[in-house]
Design a protein around this motif. Structure first.
Motif, PDB file in Angstrom:
ATOM      1  N   LYS A 164      36.825  39.189  29.648  1.00  0.00           N
ATOM      2  CA  LYS A 164      36.013  37.975  29.731  1.00  0.00           C
ATOM      3  C   LYS A 164      34.810  38.025  28.783  1.00  0.00           C
ATOM      4  O   LYS A 164      34.497  37.038  28.113  1.00  0.00           O
ATOM      5  N   GLU A 215      38.371  33.087  33.460  1.00  0.00           N
ATOM      6  CA  GLU A 215      38.385  33.481  34.871  1.00  0.00           C
ATOM      7  C   GLU A 215      39.604  32.941  35.610  1.00  0.00           C
ATOM      8  O   GLU A 215      40.051  33.541  36.586  1.00  0.00           O
ATOM      9  N   ALA A 239      40.645  36.808  36.676  1.00  0.00           N
ATOM     10  CA  ALA A 239      39.465  37.130  37.485  1.00  0.00           C
ATOM     11  C   ALA A 239      39.729  36.781  38.939  1.00  0.00           C
ATOM     12  O   ALA A 239      40.410  35.799  39.252  1.00  0.00           O
TER      13      ALA A 239
END
Length: 275
Positions: free
Chosen positions: A145, A218, A222
């Protein structure tokens, strides 16, 4: 104290008070306009929610209830912290790399000619295209990220810095050189102060793009973050949670930009740039 001094002080005091009063009234007016704008927006939002129903558009009341629900178990706070950390680290790295590279490319033609093809190539490839590769190469941890946010930021900062360097008046550079300044002194005393406004503009633009990238990153890789919250909410059919995630992103971006504007104002004043 002479009579003239007394008269001058008497004349100055009302002007100072009037100036302060004008600044205070201007701020009050600005806050008032913000509140009116927000009230209008919430009203339109409520009308749209009533028109289409909670299955498609969560109302303001439902969104507030959902926000309290997500805040009560720490989900919302953890998501905000995770996304903020990734954005700030990646964006900060973009500044640290982009500014020096931009200064060098702006001042040295050889470096600009060597790096320009790569910058012009990669800056047109959106970060979302590299999400899969980032996960494969770096895993689903924080690195993937952060690298995507860095990729988003660095080209914007670099290009704005180059533009700032190239816009410096050539006569100022020649004047500094004729006075005996070496390359480092010219860079520090002439080029950098003139480039600071462009760097700040690039930083603000990069911050905005970082928010665009964090959601995509994300969603794919994530478990915690505002992008992950939006995607998870979609899987559970919780439109109200989706609205919470979207609005939180907007508020977070607004706060970050305001803080950056305050810092930028102080930096510009330090370098003698008129606002």
């Amino acid at each position: 104290m002479t009579t003239v001094d007394t008269v001058e002080q008497a004349d100055t005091a009302p002007r100072v008070r009037g100036r302060r009063s004008g600044v205070a009234s201007g701020r009050i007016r600005t806050v008032g306009m913000y509140l009116i704008s927000i009230a209008i927006g919430v009203g339109i939002w409520q009308l749209v929610a009533m028109q289409y129903g909670s299955a498609l558009v969560a109302s303001p009341a439902q969104t507030i209830t959902a926000a309290k629900e997500l805040a009560s178990d720490g989900t919302l706070l953890n998501s905000v912290i995770a996304s903020s950390r990734r954005i700030l680290i990646g964006w900060g790295l973009g500044l640290v790399v982009g500014v020096p590279v931009g200064l060098l490319m702006g001042r040295l033609t050889v470096i600009r000619q060597l790096l320009d093809p790569y910058i012009e190539f990669f800056r047109f490839i959106p970060p979302v295209a590299f999400v899969t590769l980032a996960v494969v190469w770096l895993g689903i941890g924080e690195s993937s990220k952060v690298v995507l946010i860095f990729y988003t930021s660095v080209f914007i900062v670099t290009l704005n810095t180059i533009a700032g360097v190239l816009s410096v008046n050539e006569s100022k550079l020649r004047a500094a050189t004729s006075l005996g300044a070496n390359r480092w002194q010219v860079m520090r005393s002439v080029v950098l102060p003139a480039t600071v406004p462009h760097i700040i503009t690039g930083a603000r633009l990069a911050m905005g793009n970082s928010f665009l990238t964090i959601v995509s990153a994300e969603i794919v890789a994530a478990q915690v973050g505002l992008g992950a919250l939006i995607w998870t909410s979609r899987n559970y059919g919780r439109i109200d949670w989706v609205f919470v995630g979207i609005i939180t992103l907007g508020i977070l971006g607004f706060v970050f930009d305001r803080v950056l504007r305050v810092v930028s104002t102080r930096v510009l004043r330090r370098y003698g740039v008129k606002l």
